[in-house]
Scaffold this motif. Structure first.
Motif, PDB file in Angstrom:
ATOM      1  N   LYS A 136       8.169  11.200  -3.426  1.00  0.00           N
ATOM      2  CA  LYS A 136       7.112  11.815  -2.630  1.00  0.00           C
ATOM      3  C   LYS A 136       5.775  11.519  -3.284  1.00  0.00           C
ATOM      4  N   TYR A 137       4.926  10.743  -2.606  1.00  0.00           N
ATOM      5  CA  TYR A 137       3.579  10.461  -3.128  1.00  0.00           C
ATOM      6  C   TYR A 137       2.668  11.624  -2.757  1.00  0.00           C
ATOM      7  N   LYS A 138       1.970  12.142  -3.778  1.00  0.00           N
ATOM      8  CA  LYS A 138       1.132  13.318  -3.538  1.00  0.00           C
ATOM      9  C   LYS A 138      -0.341  12.959  -3.715  1.00  0.00           C
ATOM     10  N   ASP A 139      -1.172  13.379  -2.748  1.00  0.00           N
ATOM     11  CA  ASP A 139      -2.589  13.020  -2.837  1.00  0.00           C
ATOM     12  C   ASP A 139      -3.301  13.773  -3.958  1.00  0.00           C
ATOM     13  N   LYS A 140      -2.685  14.862  -4.437  1.00  0.00           N
ATOM     14  CA  LYS A 140      -3.315  15.596  -5.536  1.00  0.00           C
ATOM     15  C   LYS A 140      -2.808  15.130  -6.900  1.00  0.00           C
ATOM     16  N   SER A 141      -1.892  14.197  -6.902  1.00  0.00           N
ATOM     17  CA  SER A 141      -1.427  13.637  -8.167  1.00  0.00           C
ATOM     18  C   SER A 141      -2.387  12.519  -8.574  1.00  0.00           C
ATOM     19  N   PHE A 142      -2.861  12.561  -9.799  1.00  0.00           N
ATOM     20  CA  PHE A 142      -3.799  11.532 -10.279  1.00  0.00           C
ATOM     21  C   PHE A 142      -3.208  10.137 -10.107  1.00  0.00           C
ATOM     22  N   ASN A 173      -0.600   8.995  -8.234  1.00  0.00           N
ATOM     23  CA  ASN A 173      -0.352   8.591  -6.845  1.00  0.00           C
ATOM     24  C   ASN A 173      -1.663   8.309  -6.109  1.00  0.00           C
ATOM     25  N   ALA A 174      -2.652   9.185  -6.339  1.00  0.00           N
ATOM     26  CA  ALA A 174      -3.933   9.005  -5.659  1.00  0.00           C
ATOM     27  C   ALA A 174      -4.581   7.696  -6.101  1.00  0.00           C
ATOM     28  N   ALA A 192     -12.330  11.390  -0.064  1.00  0.00           N
ATOM     29  CA  ALA A 192     -12.816  12.703  -0.503  1.00  0.00           C
ATOM     30  C   ALA A 192     -11.694  13.732  -0.605  1.00  0.00           C
ATOM     31  N   THR A 193     -10.544  13.426  -0.032  1.00  0.00           N
ATOM     32  CA  THR A 193      -9.454  14.413  -0.041  1.00  0.00           C
ATOM     33  C   THR A 193      -8.453  14.193  -1.175  1.00  0.00           C
ATOM     34  N   ILE A 194      -8.544  13.062  -1.869  1.00  0.00           N
ATOM     35  CA  ILE A 194      -7.534  12.813  -2.910  1.00  0.00           C
ATOM     36  C   ILE A 194      -7.978  13.438  -4.236  1.00  0.00           C
ATOM     37  N   ALA A 195      -7.071  13.426  -5.192  1.00  0.00           N
ATOM     38  CA  ALA A 195      -7.376  13.987  -6.513  1.00  0.00           C
ATOM     39  C   ALA A 195      -8.732  13.455  -6.981  1.00  0.00           C
ATOM     40  N   PRO A 196      -9.705  14.332  -7.245  1.00  0.00           N
ATOM     41  CA  PRO A 196     -11.074  13.880  -7.550  1.00  0.00           C
ATOM     42  C   PRO A 196     -11.147  12.975  -8.784  1.00  0.00           C
ATOM     43  N   ASP A 197     -10.313  13.244  -9.783  1.00  0.00           N
ATOM     44  CA  ASP A 197     -10.392  12.389 -10.983  1.00  0.00           C
ATOM     45  C   ASP A 197      -9.929  10.965 -10.664  1.00  0.00           C
ATOM     46  N   ALA A 198      -8.991  10.844  -9.698  1.00  0.00           N
ATOM     47  CA  ALA A 198      -8.549   9.512  -9.290  1.00  0.00           C
ATOM     48  C   ALA A 198      -9.654   8.818  -8.498  1.00  0.00           C
ATOM     49  N   ALA A 199     -10.285   9.564  -7.591  1.00  0.00           N
ATOM     50  CA  ALA A 199     -11.377   8.989  -6.808  1.00  0.00           C
ATOM     51  C   ALA A 199     -12.480   8.502  -7.748  1.00  0.00           C
ATOM     52  N   ALA A 200     -12.746   9.297  -8.784  1.00  0.00           N
ATOM     53  CA  ALA A 200     -13.802   8.932  -9.726  1.00  0.00           C
ATOM     54  C   ALA A 200     -13.419   7.710 -10.558  1.00  0.00           C
ATOM     55  N   ALA A 201     -12.115   7.531 -10.774  1.00  0.00           N
ATOM     56  CA  ALA A 201     -11.657   6.421 -11.611  1.00  0.00           C
ATOM     57  C   ALA A 201     -11.549   5.114 -10.816  1.00  0.00           C
ATOM     58  N   GLN A 235       0.840  -1.203   0.000  1.00  0.00           N
ATOM     59  CA  GLN A 235       0.000   0.000   0.000  1.00  0.00           C
ATOM     60  C   GLN A 235       0.877   1.256   0.000  1.00  0.00           C
ATOM     61  N   ILE A 236       0.480   2.253  -0.777  1.00  0.00           N
ATOM     62  CA  ILE A 236       1.197   3.524  -0.693  1.00  0.00           C
ATOM     63  C   ILE A 236       0.451   4.468   0.252  1.00  0.00           C
TER      64      ILE A 236
END
Ligand SMILES: [Zn+2]
Lengths: 437, 559
Positions: free
Chosen positions: B351-357, B359-360, B412-421, B306-307
């Motif tokens: 660095k894993y970023k929660d706003k990166s599609f 990484n998220a 709900a806090t991660i990149a929305p397009d990743a959450a949607a995918a 897990q990341i």
């Protein structure tokens, strides 16, 4: 009755001697006299005399011959029993406000004990080759690098660039052991193998088997400039300088680009201290640009006198390579600030524990101004202010472990002669136990 | 004569999946030589501790954590900034240390114990680096340890495979390697790819030949998995497959599972091998397909890798893929090595970023795998420390698995397009304490064949962790109330109270000594060391390392 018996055993163990009556032949012996840790020596022991009879380089042969049987501890210039010398050391450590644990010429067990002692006493730790080791670390920590190891060199390299490496004085087995043997997993790489030497005249290899050698002479302090020019030539850019030199650089660049696995070798301890990091960075930059399209690698030679083991063990035990200070409430990594030479020169420490188990090397002269505890092979004559405790040499008097220059391979050291000299780990362990009680 | 040697832990709820105990309220009896499985003579009880309201599990077992060896130490050397920002202070632990992503060995042991883990297994020990790995593990206190030896990229193996050597020779070579490297299991990393990178190949698919030897990853995986099966090793081949991190690698992963054709295998940090190519960005979750394949193939086990968001350092034997990843290093520096005609390594800070599609989505894919794999006995909790995240994030990960509303909050806090995918939002499963006990101790211990770890019944060594039950599972699993190692109390409420060294686990399998002769000649002819010197002697672990050696004997399967 039992108590008396135990006491006698302990006394016996403390009474030092180096002897053996059997003439013995040892094979596959690990040599500790440079960071290559050649492990194919054949050695004969006759009593206390240890003589390599095969595969040792000249430097190692001389080092094995340089062993003394005068096993006496000294306190302030006077012969003393080892127990008393350890007690004196404990008293000095109790009084010291800022001790330094330096030299660190020991096997892993000795180094573990040195770090434990340093932590207990709030000491600064550094290795006798700390300066050279730091040059590499400075480059590593700023840009990383791409490197290889000795077996890869032996089998894969079809071109080897010696960047200021003088194999006539150190790492003497580099060519005979790793470059000129005829067998290789990729025979074509061995058939095509050639050498390039960049550096001052006297450092050019005086013997390189039948390997073709190109030499580009330059002073050590000019190596960074030369390497930048080579980098430019490799990139097909303009190369400045005299026409003959320009032509040579362009030719060398062509050979490097045509090679399947060029390896660039440097030895930080043989570079000009003022420019070593620039040289190493330039090498790493060349390797990095080559790897975008082909393969290439760097290889650093160093870590003599247990230096690689000291850096590696410091790194896993503390999280930091050398040098570190245990003086405060947390570890403090400040490589330049905690250099042993600087601390001694600036009188920033008031006690020096000097460890040099592989060779009878004395502490820097600056240490003569403060109390010193010296752990080294028998027969040393330290300064008047020193407590001197003779210790066994790892790989001769006792078994041990060391890490090789590439920081990957480590090798076992076996005992070659009968000896009941204490080890560095014994002496420092006893010292720490006494300090704790 | 009664000897008062037993500690009674009374009134806690016991989760011991190896014995089917799911929250049973009973006493646990401990002695220095292990768990006492039936109620002892009351006169033998030294102390009885009331732990009502607490949860009792065996000590945690981490099946895949990079705690010791060359690449870990390179990561430490490379990142003084990680260490300077994470210094322990005098009195915090028995000895000083530093680091978060790649902590010093002493600190690693202390932190694992503080988290209730009592055994950690280093998954990537190069035989050429084995002595060094054991040196570091010896300086990792409190926990038991062991390591998996890397095979399948070494020139000896590839030459013999190319020459069509007899399967028996590979069995001998595997068994010899376990002995010489003092290993517990065998791992393959990017089968053949690390070697291929030395010849400037930049990728290697399952059926693509290594240019130097003409053999494919499929052949390598099959040969090793068959050899391990024949030798009867408890842990199957530990596989870090081809194409790590590459979009579309889910196909390679599924093909590798098919290639095993029923042979047992463990797929490690499978999150990094579960990527599709759908969507605008040609990067999508392959978690459902992988989970379905795992569910359908009882011969396969996985750990997730897990990341978590934040700074870490990736360290791997996979020099080929790490070189590719070095372009994304943060901070911008990396170390890539070719090693000893044996394998390689790559160390790349990241660095894993929660706003990166990307990484998220990686974060979501890992959780999807946890929640979609049905049999908890075949999935183990890991972050591939420190590749996905440092091991200290396990309590947070456990909360994500046990608490669906907390998970939705994080989603709900991660990149929305990743959450949607991702499917993650639709997965309502919550792990129970019983399932957590399976994936963090019972199942990894069983997979490794460690009969004395991971459970609380007869034969257990007495590694026990007592947690104060807390609805906030992150808090609960971060700081257990009591931790016992081999019957000795080592941690109380986060404070380390004793520092035993922990044992080293190895597997022994019989082999024909002829393989040593062949290797003597090979090493003398080609390598930079002698075979007898690169082999690690028992005494080096027991005497120099002061670590008891626990030997597990493999029993051959009839062919
Ligand atoms: Zn891993």
């Amino acid at each position: 009755m039992l108590g008396l018996f135990v006491f006698q055993l302990a006394t016996l163990k403390l009474k030092p001697s180096v002897s053996s009556t059997i003439n013995t032949r040892h094979e596959d012996v690990t040599c500790t006299y440079c960071g290559l840790l050649c492990d194919d020596l054949v050695v004969r022991t006759d009593g206390a005399t240890v003589t390599p009879i095969r595969n040792a380089c000249a430097k190692a042969t001389a080092a094995y011959a340089d062993s003394s049987a005068r096993v006496t501890a000294f306190i302030a210039g006077q012969p003393a029993a080892i127990e008393h010398a350890i007690t004196s050391a404990v008293n000095l450590l109790r009084k010291a406000r800022q001790p330094l644990v330096a030299g660190l010429g020991a096997d892993l067990a000795g180094l573990r004990a040195a770090f434990a002692l340093a932590e207990h006493c709030g000491a600064v730790v550094d290795h006798l080759h700390g300066g050279a080791l730091r040059q590499n670390l400075k480059v590593l920590q700023s840009r990383g690098w791409q490197t290889t190891t000795l077996s890869e060199l032996r089998n894969r390299a079809d071109l080897v660039v010696l960047v200021g490496v003088d194999v006539n004085v150190n790492y003497q087995n580099l060519i005979p052991r790793f470059l000129s043997p005829t067998a290789a997993l990729q025979p074509e790489r061995r058939r095509e193998r050639r050498l390039i030497y960049l550096g001052p005249n006297q450092g050019a290899p005086s013997a390189c088997g039948e390997l073709p050698l190109d030499t580009l002479r330059c002073d050590t302090d000019a190596l960074p400039t030369l390497l930048r020019a080579l980098q430019s030539a490799l990139a097909g850019g303009t190369v400045s300088g005299a026409p003959k030199r320009r032509k040579l650089l362009v030719e060398l660049a062509a050979k490097i680009k045509a090679a399947a696995y060029p390896v660039f070798v440097w030895a930080a301890g043989q570079l000009d201290p003022a420019h070593a990091d620039l040289t190493i960075s330039a090498v790493c930059d060349i390797v990095a640009s080559l790897n975008r399209t082909q393969r290439a690698a760097g290889l650093n030679l160093g870590g003599d006198d247990g230096g690689q083991t000291a850096v590696s063990a410091a790194t896993w035990l503390t999280g930091f390579p050398l040098s570190v200070s245990y003086a405060g409430n947390t570890l403090d990594y400040a490589p330049e600030r905690w250099s042993a030479d600087a601390l001694l020169r600036d009188r920033a420490v008031d006690l020096c524990v000097w460890i040099s188990a592989f060779s009878p090397r004395l502490p820097p002269v600056a240490a003569n101004a403060i109390p010193t505890i010296v752990l080294g092979p028998p027969g040393m004559t330290p300064a008047k202010n020193a407590v001197y405790i003779p210790v066994g040499t790892p790989g001769i008097d006792h078994a041990g472990q060391l890490i090789r220059t590439d920081a990957v391979v480590s090798l076992p050291l076996r005992q070659l002669r009968h000896s009941n000299l204490l080890t560095v780990a014994d002496v420092l362990g006893r010292t720490l136990n006494a300090l704790r009680t | 004569m009664t000897d008062k040697s037993i500690t009674e832990l009374r009134g806690g709820r016991v989760y011991d999946p190896a014995h089917g105990e799911d929250g049973v309220i009973r006493s646990v009896y401990l002695r220095r030589d292990g768990i006492v499985s039936s109620a002892p003579d009351p006169a033998a009880i030294k102390e009885s501790i009331d732990i009502s309201g607490c949860v009792v599990m065996a000590g945690g077992v981490d099946i895949h954590t990079h705690i010791g060896g060359g690449k870990v130490n390179i990561a430490r050397m490379l990142l003084p900034e990680d260490h300077a920002a994470n210094l322990t202070v005098r009195g915090e632990h028995p000895r000083l240390g530093s680091g978060r992503a790649a902590p010093s060995t002493l600190t690693t042991g202390y932190r694992y114990a503080q988290m209730g883990y009592t055994a950690c297994f280093e998954p990537a020990m190069l035989p050429a680096n084995a002595r060094h790995a054991h040196m570091e593990m010896a300086d990792t206190p409190l926990v038991d340890k062991g390591a998996y030896a890397l095979l399948g990229n070494d020139d000896f193996f590839l030459r013999r495979l190319a020459a069509g050597a007899d399967p028996k020779e590979f069995q001998d070579y595997i068994a010899y390697t376990l002995r010489a490297a003092q290993a517990l299991a065998i791992k393959v990393v990017n089968p053949g790819g690390i070697n291929a990178f030395k010849f400037n190949q930049r990728k290697l698919d399952l059926d693509e030949a290594n240019t130097a030897y003409g053999v494919t990853p499929r052949q390598i995986v099959r040969t090793l998995a068959e050899g391990i099966h024949a030798l009867g090793l408890a842990h199957p081949l530990h596989i870090h497959g081809c194409n790590l991190g590459v979009a579309g690698n889910v196909e390679t992963t599924l093909a590798t599972i098919r290639a095993l054709d029923g042979l047992r295998a463990h797929f490690t940090h499978i999150q990094f091998h579960s990527y599709g190519t759908e969507g605008d960005r040609k990067f999508s979750s392959g978690a459902q397909a992988v989970a379905e394949a795992v569910n359908a193939n009882p011969n396969i086990s996985i750990d997730v890798g897990q990341i978590m968001f934040g700074q870490t350092v990736t360290e791997s034997g996979d020099s080929m893929r790490q070189y590719a990843g070095s372009a994304f290093a943060s901070p911008k520096k990396s170390v890539i090595m070719d090693i000893e005609c044996d394998a390689g390594c790559g160390v790349v800070p990241f660095k894993y970023k929660d706003k990166s599609f990307v990484n998220a989505l990686q974060w979501a894919i890992g959780l999807e795998l946890f929640l979609s794999t049905r049999d908890p006995w075949r999935i183990f909790l890991t972050t591939d420390h420190p590749n996905g995240a440092p091991f200290t994030s396990y309590p947070h990960l456990i909360r994500l698995l046990m608490d669906a509303s907390f998970r939705r909050e994080r989603l709900a806090t991660i990149a929305p397009d990743a959450a949607a995918a991702s499917h993650l939002g639709s997965l309502g499963r919550e792990y129970s304490l019983y399932e957590i006990a399976i994936i963090t101790r019972a199942a990894p211990a069983r997979s490794l064949g460690l009969k004395n770890l991971g459970h609380l019944g007869a034969g257990a060594r007495g590694d026990v962790t007592v947690y104060v039950d807390d609805a906030n599972r992150e808090r609960m699993f971060a700081t257990p109330h009591l931790v016992y190692k081999a019957g000795e109390l080592i941690v109380r409420d986060g404070k380390i109270v004793a520092t035993p060294r922990g044992a080293t686990h190895v597997t022994r399998a019989d082999y024909d000594p002829a393989i040593e002769k062949a290797l003597d000649a090979y090493f003398a002819t080609y390598m930079s060391v002698r075979r007898r010197n690169i082999a690690v002697a028992d005494a080096e672990i027991e005497d120099f390392g002061h670590s008891p050696l626990i030997q597990h004997q493999a029993r051959r399967n009839a062919s």
